[in-house]
Design an enzyme around this catalytic site. Structure first.
Site, PDB file in Angstrom:
ATOM      1  N   CYS A 128       8.547  -6.403   9.541  1.00  0.00           N
ATOM      2  CA  CYS A 128       8.438  -7.257  10.716  1.00  0.00           C
ATOM      3  C   CYS A 128       7.363  -6.662  11.620  1.00  0.00           C
ATOM      4  CB  CYS A 128       9.794  -7.310  11.405  1.00  0.00           C
ATOM      5  SG  CYS A 128       9.817  -8.390  12.828  1.00  0.00           S
ATOM      6  N   CYS A 135       4.610 -10.066  25.602  1.00  0.00           N
ATOM      7  CA  CYS A 135       4.403 -11.489  25.295  1.00  0.00           C
ATOM      8  C   CYS A 135       4.188 -12.227  26.607  1.00  0.00           C
ATOM      9  CB  CYS A 135       5.644 -12.037  24.578  1.00  0.00           C
ATOM     10  SG  CYS A 135       5.430 -13.691  23.891  1.00  0.00           S
ATOM     11  N   CYS A 142      15.068 -13.684  24.877  1.00  0.00           N
ATOM     12  CA  CYS A 142      14.313 -12.711  24.086  1.00  0.00           C
ATOM     13  C   CYS A 142      13.978 -11.480  24.930  1.00  0.00           C
ATOM     14  CB  CYS A 142      13.024 -13.361  23.584  1.00  0.00           C
ATOM     15  SG  CYS A 142      11.911 -12.202  22.782  1.00  0.00           S
TER      16      CYS A 142
HETATM   17  N1  SAH Z   1       6.890 -15.055  19.264  1.00  0.00           N
HETATM   18  C1  SAH Z   1       7.241 -15.556  18.002  1.00  0.00           C
HETATM   19  C2  SAH Z   1       7.662 -14.491  17.009  1.00  0.00           C
HETATM   20  C3  SAH Z   1       8.534 -13.369  17.478  1.00  0.00           C
HETATM   21  S1  SAH Z   1      10.229 -13.645  17.748  1.00  0.00           S
HETATM   22  C4  SAH Z   1       8.308 -16.596  18.128  1.00  0.00           C
HETATM   23  O1  SAH Z   1       8.883 -16.736  19.198  1.00  0.00           O
HETATM   24  O2  SAH Z   1       8.561 -17.301  17.155  1.00  0.00           O
HETATM   25  C5  SAH Z   1      11.002 -13.846  16.145  1.00  0.00           C
HETATM   26  C6  SAH Z   1      12.259 -14.713  16.222  1.00  0.00           C
HETATM   27  O3  SAH Z   1      13.357 -14.064  16.887  1.00  0.00           O
HETATM   28  C7  SAH Z   1      12.026 -16.006  16.987  1.00  0.00           C
HETATM   29  O4  SAH Z   1      12.625 -17.099  16.348  1.00  0.00           O
HETATM   30  C8  SAH Z   1      12.729 -15.715  18.283  1.00  0.00           C
HETATM   31  O5  SAH Z   1      13.029 -16.887  18.956  1.00  0.00           O
HETATM   32  C9  SAH Z   1      13.930 -14.950  17.813  1.00  0.00           C
HETATM   33  N2  SAH Z   1      14.614 -14.194  18.855  1.00  0.00           N
HETATM   34  C10 SAH Z   1      14.100 -13.707  19.998  1.00  0.00           C
HETATM   35  N3  SAH Z   1      15.049 -13.063  20.707  1.00  0.00           N
HETATM   36  C11 SAH Z   1      16.189 -13.126  19.991  1.00  0.00           C
HETATM   37  C12 SAH Z   1      17.498 -12.613  20.183  1.00  0.00           C
HETATM   38  N4  SAH Z   1      17.811 -11.879  21.238  1.00  0.00           N
HETATM   39  N5  SAH Z   1      18.425 -12.865  19.233  1.00  0.00           N
HETATM   40  C13 SAH Z   1      18.082 -13.575  18.126  1.00  0.00           C
HETATM   41  N6  SAH Z   1      16.868 -14.062  17.891  1.00  0.00           N
HETATM   42  C14 SAH Z   1      15.924 -13.852  18.816  1.00  0.00           C
HETATM   43 FE1  SF4 Z   2       7.493 -14.288  23.039  1.00  0.00          FE
HETATM   44 FE2  SF4 Z   2      10.027 -13.637  22.518  1.00  0.00          FE
HETATM   45 FE3  SF4 Z   2       9.407 -16.155  23.088  1.00  0.00          FE
HETATM   46 FE4  SF4 Z   2       8.637 -15.097  20.751  1.00  0.00          FE
HETATM   47  S1  SF4 Z   2      10.746 -15.458  21.412  1.00  0.00           S
HETATM   48  S2  SF4 Z   2       7.392 -16.345  22.151  1.00  0.00           S
HETATM   49  S3  SF4 Z   2       8.228 -12.981  21.383  1.00  0.00           S
HETATM   50  S4  SF4 Z   2       9.211 -14.412  24.482  1.00  0.00           S
END
Ligand code: SAH
Ligand code: SF4
Length: 394
Positions: A128, A135, A142
């Protein structure tokens, strides 16, 4: 596509070539490496061949020392040493979870840190990878989203994470040894810190290197880019990278998605689905992964499940249900296992694969959405996060 102007971003990438310093060969496309060699005095006629040789040393054999490049003349090796470096991010710390997941903290230029996670699985393993420090988007569930964007990673820093993991796994092949088809690092997911489509060129160049037939050689089917929904870049991803696409969908109404994934206010569900419809055909990939984080009482009802099926009708899809990974101060709770199973079952009955993602590396905070560099931790208070999510504290 939205008629609005694209989000302007306060981001910058460190130039590859510092005015006085040596150039890092890592992260250059083949063309750029060739140009750099010509710049350094390699005769144009030889440049393509030399690029091929150096490329193989770096990406096929994992060599970082010009002196070990034995098919180059000694004089050339000395010249290269003067002009170039072969550098990847430095590992600051490594934690290993009880389930074998490895979380690395790596340091990049400027003293910034990003996290990289290796997840071993039966007969394969997934890395990963992060694409930004922090971000710009502020998805309310997140952890990375609570950290301000510091900068985009360079292509060298992105492919460098893969090279670092191969170092740690001891996975560069021995020269002359029979080809081993089972790989410890067999898949890449761009699901670490950052929004990869806000750093398109660097992500593209790094993934092209990962896919190159004379190097790391990962098939584009083994690379998955996850986006929160940067609609204008989706078609470009299909054309210029051609990897698998995952989309952070997470909600079935614009109201809820606006709060969970605020980029939805720029490109809403209808616009996102439009962009997704043509992705499989253009990229020649089988289906799109819809990521859906299960948040207790927020997006996990039977009504949501039925609405989701209706929305994605006609798109070849797999729905990946992610039990919410909690982090200190998070404004949500994970849905119960029964609720997740009931939701999964509705999707499955409609004919879609609906795997529930097993959280990995929870004991070392390595699970999806928990990544955040230590230097930036606890930047926002719980109250701020809740206010931005529009949910207010109760
Ligand atoms: N920025 C990109 C990729 C990184 S996040 C995106 O948002 O797609 C990778 C995945 O993890 C995304 O689907 C995101 O929504 C999810 N994710 C983020 N925070 C999370 C959390 N606390 N628990 C579970 N999934 C989460
Ligand atoms: Fe950024 Fe987290 Fe949203 Fe992905 S899920 S776009 S890493 S803030």
């Amino acid at each position: 596509m939205s008629a609005q102007a694209p989000i302007t971003q306060d981001v910058h990438t460190i130039p590859r070539k510092l005015p006085e310093g040596p150039v890092n060969l890592v992260g250059l496309t083949r063309e750029a490496m060739r140009d750099a060699l010509i710049d350094a005095g390699v005769p144009e006629k030889q440049a393509r061949m030399r690029t091929g040789q150096i490329w193989q040393w770096i990406y096929q054999w994992g060599v970082r020392d010009f002196d070990a490049m034995t098919n180059l003349a000694k004089g050339l090796r000395a010249d290269l040493r003067e002009r170039f470096v072969i550098e990847i991010p430095e590992v600051v710390s490594k934690q290993v979870s009880s389930d074998g997941t490895r979380k690395y903290l790596v340091r990049i230029a400027g003293g910034h840190e990003v996290e990289v996670v290796y997840i071993p699985e039966e007969g394969r393993g997934t890395l990963c990878v992060s694409s930004q420090v922090g971000c710009t988007l502020t998805c309310s569930f997140c952890h990375t989203g609570t950290q301000k964007l510091v900068r985009n990673l360079t292509a060298a820093e992105i492919i460098g994470q893969v090279m670092m993991a191969r170092d740690d796994l001891g996975e560069w092949p021995e020269m002359g040894a029979p080809k081993d088809e089972t790989r410890l690092l067999s898949n890449i997911v761009l699901m670490g810190m950052g929004e990869p489509l806000y750093n398109f060129e660097n992500v593209r160049d790094a993934m092209k290197i990962a896919m190159d037939a004379e190097g790391i050689q990962l098939s584009r089917r083994r690379i998955t880019l996850s986006t929160s929904g940067v609609v204008p870049e989706i078609a470009r991803t299909a054309q210029e990278i051609g990897c698998q696409l995952a989309v952070s969908f997470h909600a079935t109404t614009d109201d809820v998605r606006d709060k969970l994934v605020p980029i939805n206010k720029r490109w809403n569900i209808a616009e996102l689905l439009d962009a997704l419809r043509s992705y499989p055909k253009v990229s020649n990939s089988e289906r799109i992964t819809f990521e859906y984080v299960m948040l207790d009482g927020v997006n996990d009802s039977d009504v949501d499940a039925h609405r989701l099926i209706k929305l994605i009708e006609g798109i070849p899809a797999k729905i990946n249900l992610i039990p919410f990974n909690e982090w200190p101060g998070a404004p949500y709770k994970r849905s119960s296992n029964n609720r997740i199973r009931a939701f999964a079952n509705i999707i499955y009955q409609a004919g879609y694969a609906s795997p529930i993602r097993t959280p990995r590396g929870e004991d070392i905070m390595a699970a999806c959405g928990q990544l955040k560099s230590a230097t930036e931790r606890s930047r926002k208070s719980r109250r701020q996060i809740e206010a931005e999510a529009g949910i207010g504290s109760s």
